[in-house]
Design an enzyme around this catalytic site. Sequence first.
Site, short mmCIF file in Angstrom:
data_model
loop_
_atom_site.label_atom_id
_atom_site.label_comp_id
_atom_site.label_asym_id
_atom_site.label_seq_id
_atom_site.Cartn_x
_atom_site.Cartn_y
_atom_site.Cartn_z
N LYS A 195 0.85 -1.19 0.00
CA LYS A 195 0.00 0.00 0.00
C LYS A 195 0.88 1.23 0.00
O LYS A 195 1.92 1.27 0.68
CB LYS A 195 -0.89 -0.04 1.24
CG LYS A 195 -1.93 1.08 1.33
CD LYS A 195 -2.79 0.89 2.57
CE LYS A 195 -3.85 1.96 2.73
NZ LYS A 195 -4.67 1.74 3.95
N SER A 218 -9.28 1.65 3.28
CA SER A 218 -8.50 2.44 2.33
C SER A 218 -7.48 1.63 1.54
O SER A 218 -6.85 2.14 0.63
CB SER A 218 -7.79 3.56 3.08
OG SER A 218 -6.93 3.03 4.09
N SER A 253 -9.58 -0.90 7.24
CA SER A 253 -9.03 -0.66 5.91
C SER A 253 -8.34 -1.85 5.27
O SER A 253 -8.06 -1.81 4.07
CB SER A 253 -8.05 0.52 5.96
OG SER A 253 -8.74 1.72 6.18
#
Length: 487
Positions: free
Chosen positions: A109, A184, A208
């Site tokens: 990420k 996210s 997330s």
Amino acid sequence: MTSAGLNRRRFIASGAAAATMLAKPSWSQSGDLTELTIAQAGQLIRTRDISPVELSQAYLARIERLDGQLNSFITVTEDRAMERARKLETELSFGQWRGPLHGIPIALKDNIDTAGIRTTAASAIFADRIPSEDAEVVTRLEQAGAILLGKLNMHEFAYGASSAISHFGPVHNPWDLSRITGGSSGGPGAAVSARLCAGALGTDTGGSIRIPAAHCGIVGLKPTYGLASIRGIIPLSVTLDHVGPMCRTVTDAALMLQAIAGYDRGDTASIQTDLPSYAGALYRPTSRMRLGIPRRYFYDDVDPQILQTIEQAIGILTGLTASVSEIDLPPRPGGTPVLVDGYGFHEEYLTDSSDQYGKMTLDRISRGADISAIEYAETLLELKRSRAAIGQVFESVDLLITPTLTRLPATIDEAMISSVEDILIRNPSPFNIYGIPTISLPCGFSQQGLPIGLQISGPVLGEVDVLSLAHAYEQATDWHKRAPPLV
């Protein structure tokens, strides 16, 4: 011997033990190496039936072919990946094996710092930001032999749960390109599901990791707060931030957790504890486990298709365990820590760069400006009480079972114009407040062919039981074997 050295020895030993429990892997007649799980590919690399070079090439080719549809990568590090793969192949030729992640292509990420590789948090403000040091979890993955394919798209600054809001454009769900991946960690969710990397790391402050895991039909694990270092990760809330693996199977998640877990003296959230063999514990019996079903709140107002699927999963889990009973969980404070912690990080950028934030992101960050010190202190005290109270729940049960989410994925168009965050974080976020380990794994599909996630949670440092039951359920079903309809 240093703590890092001991961790590496345990990692290699646990990986070797896990490998002996796996049958010699095979893949389809297509010969597509990306169909191999981490555990399978790692075993074949160790026996030199495949090489890190050819495995990396297979993933890079798939990224080139499919990511135009998904937009899961912000940066692809092809040259570095191939150089690293050749180095790891040379090590194998000299008998050097780092463990079960040796030669495994992964991605990160894009809020996890990587030295010399831009780390943007999907924001215009950090669009050209290049860190000088790796995050601690990146260092550990490097030591374990992983190969970095690149950095993955996400919701801007992790301030949302859709991954539709990003400076680099929305992430598309591989099961339906018109829908969100969740966030996210949306880029990791899409990339792992579509087999653009063997596994990924995401971060989780209110769900997330688990939200995109559920929306994309993969496994996502949020460990105990402090078990894996968050040093070198662009923060949302240091009070609630976690980092963890996102993979296609529970075994793969266990292998990645083994590599990143452990004390980091440079991280104020890090905890000291002896690490078990997570992969080695997957085959522990589950027949004595007591399951708790917190129906109040977690099962209220759930999409009927999700609820029906979860009830079917509970039926399977009932046959794998000793008992199932309904329980209540302790109350939890609101989102004040996220608002205050987040505003504290962004305050310096708001003065000169507020126009570079997305409107929804800016609105959420700005809400932290008006929270008083007294309110913040009271919320932190409530959080401590909640973390103490959840421990008492596990005196009568061993694990908790809930739907990961209450809704199926919204469309990207819907998420761009109205907030879906409150609905999406409702079931995952309490477990960030409690600070306990929680995994989401696929348990079925909607009539439209959209994945549905099952959430299993355990006590502090209860990863072994969480992984054991998740693995037992996974082996009793075939949901994890389904692939999205990408062409």
